[in-house]
Design an enzyme around this catalytic site. Structure first.
Site, PDB file in Angstrom:
ATOM      1  N   ASN A   9       0.863  -1.178   0.000  1.00 14.99           N
ATOM      2  CA  ASN A   9       0.000   0.000   0.000  1.00 14.99           C
ATOM      3  C   ASN A   9       0.906   1.236   0.000  1.00 14.99           C
ATOM      4  O   ASN A   9       1.467   1.582   1.032  1.00 14.99           O
ATOM      5  CB  ASN A   9      -0.901  -0.049   1.255  1.00 14.99           C
ATOM      6  CG  ASN A   9      -1.774   1.182   1.393  1.00 14.99           C
ATOM      7  OD1 ASN A   9      -1.870   1.998   0.478  1.00 14.99           O
ATOM      8  ND2 ASN A   9      -2.421   1.317   2.553  1.00 14.99           N
ATOM      9  N   LYS A  11       0.097   4.268  -0.420  1.00 15.71           N
ATOM     10  CA  LYS A  11      -0.566   5.453   0.135  1.00 15.71           C
ATOM     11  C   LYS A  11      -0.317   6.678  -0.763  1.00 15.71           C
ATOM     12  O   LYS A  11      -0.208   6.528  -1.973  1.00 15.71           O
ATOM     13  CB  LYS A  11      -0.115   5.673   1.588  1.00 15.71           C
ATOM     14  CG  LYS A  11      -0.267   4.399   2.432  1.00 15.71           C
ATOM     15  CD  LYS A  11      -0.092   4.608   3.894  1.00 15.71           C
ATOM     16  CE  LYS A  11      -0.283   3.289   4.628  1.00 15.71           C
ATOM     17  NZ  LYS A  11      -0.213   3.418   6.078  1.00 15.71           N
ATOM     18  N   HIS A  83      -9.749   1.348   4.669  1.00 18.75           N
ATOM     19  CA  HIS A  83      -8.477   1.491   5.374  1.00 18.75           C
ATOM     20  C   HIS A  83      -8.685   2.488   6.518  1.00 18.75           C
ATOM     21  O   HIS A  83      -9.425   3.459   6.378  1.00 18.75           O
ATOM     22  CB  HIS A  83      -7.393   1.988   4.409  1.00 18.75           C
ATOM     23  CG  HIS A  83      -6.029   1.970   5.024  1.00 18.75           C
ATOM     24  ND1 HIS A  83      -5.620   2.922   5.929  1.00 18.75           N
ATOM     25  CD2 HIS A  83      -4.999   1.089   4.901  1.00 18.75           C
ATOM     26  CE1 HIS A  83      -4.389   2.634   6.324  1.00 18.75           C
ATOM     27  NE2 HIS A  83      -3.994   1.519   5.720  1.00 18.75           N
ATOM     28  N   GLU A  85      -7.041   4.861   7.595  1.00 16.89           N
ATOM     29  CA  GLU A  85      -6.768   6.272   7.271  1.00 16.89           C
ATOM     30  C   GLU A  85      -7.950   6.890   6.535  1.00 16.89           C
ATOM     31  O   GLU A  85      -8.249   8.072   6.704  1.00 16.89           O
ATOM     32  CB  GLU A  85      -5.466   6.371   6.457  1.00 16.89           C
ATOM     33  CG  GLU A  85      -4.261   6.120   7.366  1.00 16.89           C
ATOM     34  CD  GLU A  85      -3.038   5.557   6.671  1.00 16.89           C
ATOM     35  OE1 GLU A  85      -2.971   5.567   5.435  1.00 16.89           O
ATOM     36  OE2 GLU A  85      -2.130   5.085   7.392  1.00 16.89           O
ATOM     37  N   GLU A 153      -5.811  -4.708  10.641  1.00 17.47           N
ATOM     38  CA  GLU A 153      -4.760  -3.716  10.828  1.00 17.47           C
ATOM     39  C   GLU A 153      -5.033  -2.930  12.110  1.00 17.47           C
ATOM     40  O   GLU A 153      -5.797  -1.941  12.090  1.00 17.47           O
ATOM     41  CB  GLU A 153      -4.737  -2.735   9.656  1.00 17.47           C
ATOM     42  CG  GLU A 153      -4.504  -3.380   8.319  1.00 17.47           C
ATOM     43  CD  GLU A 153      -3.913  -2.385   7.328  1.00 17.47           C
ATOM     44  OE1 GLU A 153      -2.758  -2.565   6.951  1.00 17.47           O
ATOM     45  OE2 GLU A 153      -4.602  -1.428   6.980  1.00 17.47           O
ATOM     46  N   GLY A 159       2.177   2.330  10.733  1.00 14.54           N
ATOM     47  CA  GLY A 159       3.161   3.405  10.574  1.00 14.54           C
ATOM     48  C   GLY A 159       3.862   3.806  11.855  1.00 14.54           C
ATOM     49  O   GLY A 159       4.538   4.828  11.910  1.00 14.54           O
ATOM     50  N   SER A 195       3.014  -2.129  10.425  1.00 17.30           N
ATOM     51  CA  SER A 195       4.471  -2.210  10.615  1.00 17.30           C
ATOM     52  C   SER A 195       5.032  -3.596  10.337  1.00 17.30           C
ATOM     53  O   SER A 195       5.930  -4.057  11.047  1.00 17.30           O
ATOM     54  CB  SER A 195       4.855  -1.718  12.017  1.00 17.30           C
ATOM     55  OG  SER A 195       4.458  -0.374  12.195  1.00 17.30           O
TER      56      SER A 195
HETATM   57  P1  PGA Z   1       2.538   0.252   7.721  1.00 20.88           P
HETATM   58  O1  PGA Z   1       1.129   0.506   7.005  1.00 20.88           O
HETATM   59  O2  PGA Z   1       3.105  -1.025   7.160  1.00 20.88           O
HETATM   60  O3  PGA Z   1       3.371   1.459   7.354  1.00 20.88           O
HETATM   61  O4  PGA Z   1       2.279   0.167   9.177  1.00 20.88           O
HETATM   62  C1  PGA Z   1       0.215  -0.564   6.817  1.00 20.88           C
HETATM   63  C2  PGA Z   1      -1.048  -0.042   6.205  1.00 20.88           C
HETATM   64  O5  PGA Z   1      -1.470   1.075   6.515  1.00 20.88           O
HETATM   65  O6  PGA Z   1      -1.676  -0.723   5.368  1.00 20.88           O
END
Ligand code: PGA
Length: 240
Positions: A9, A11, A83, A85, A153, A159, A195
């Site tokens: 992803n 983003k 997601h 976000e 998640e 992140g 992460s």
């Molecule tokens: P990350 O993001 O691996 O940077 O934690 C995962 C995601 O948001 O799908």
């Protein structure tokens, strides 16, 4: 037997370079989620791609949005729905997310529905009820009539460099699986996200109910992403 799925992803970030790490592999599914701007380039280059979002309606007065039929015509095979976000930045509700998943399925696009609790919800012991409500919204719209995938998640792990312990992630994945309709329980892939990195992916992907990863930060670094893909390939077949 569920085929492992490793998803990158990207983003709201520029395309990583070089792109060699992101191409399809034979034993597992490798999918990338570029920005809308980079999707066509990646599809034309032969990558298996998905959109990070698409609207539940096909067209209409939705400034700045894009419909499932449009991403399908572009060549997207997957779409992320809900997601965290998007849930936070765009106030997407469980019902909005379920409607997106249904629309994706109607267009023959494979939805990856993202679920997960915040740090506060976990500290209050509410992680399972939060995730259950996110899954149950899919039932209300009969999204399980076709095959979709789920990504667990935990918001506090995205992140942040904090990863769920493999045993905690496995417990949640097994719980999610127990909520699925009987005829989809063994076939639905449940990915872990938050992460995931080369040094923790093996322990996570070895869990019986973890069928892949949705990877943000590490997917922007070709070397890290290709290491994760190699580890996933070495773990296949993943017994259920
Ligand atoms: P990350 O993001 O691996 O940077 O934690 C995962 C995601 O948001 O799908």
């Amino acid at each position: 037997m569920r085929k492992l799925l490793i998803a990158g992803n990207w983003k709201m970030n520029p395309m990583p370079s070089p792109l060699d790490a992101y191409y399809p592999r034979s034993d597992i599914d490798v999918v990338v989620f570029p920005t809308f701007l980079d999707l066509k380039h990646c599809i034309d280059a032969g990558m298996l791609c998905g959109a990070q979002y698409a609207h539940a309606e096909d067209s209409g007065a939705h400034t700045g949005d894009i419909g499932m039929g449009m991403i399908k015509d572009l060549g997207c095979r997957y779409v992320l729905c809900g997601h965290s976000e998007r849930r936070a930045d765009h106030s997407e509700t469980n019902e909005d997310v379920a409607a997106q998943a249904v629309a994706a399925l109607e267009h023959g696009i494979h939805p990856i529905v993202c679920v997960g609790e915040t740090e506060q919800e976990r500290s209050e012991g509410r992680e399972k009820s939060i995730v259950a409500a996110q899954i149950e919204a899919l039932f209300q719209l009969s999204a399980f009539s076709s095959q979709l995938s789920i990504a667990y998640e935990p918001v506090w792990a995205i992140g942040t460099g904090k990863t769920a312990r493999p045993e905690d992630a496995e417990e949640m994945h097994a719980f999610i699986r127990s909520l699925l309709p009987e005829d989809k329980r063994e076939t639905t892939r449940i990915l872990y996200g938050g992460s995931m990195k080369p040094d923790n992916c093996k322990a996570l992907l070895s869990q019986p109910n973890i069928d892949g990863g949705l990877i943000g930060g590490a997917s922007l670094k070709p070397e890290q992403f290709s290491t994760i893909v190699d580890i996933a390939v070495s773990l296949f077949p993943h017994s259920s």
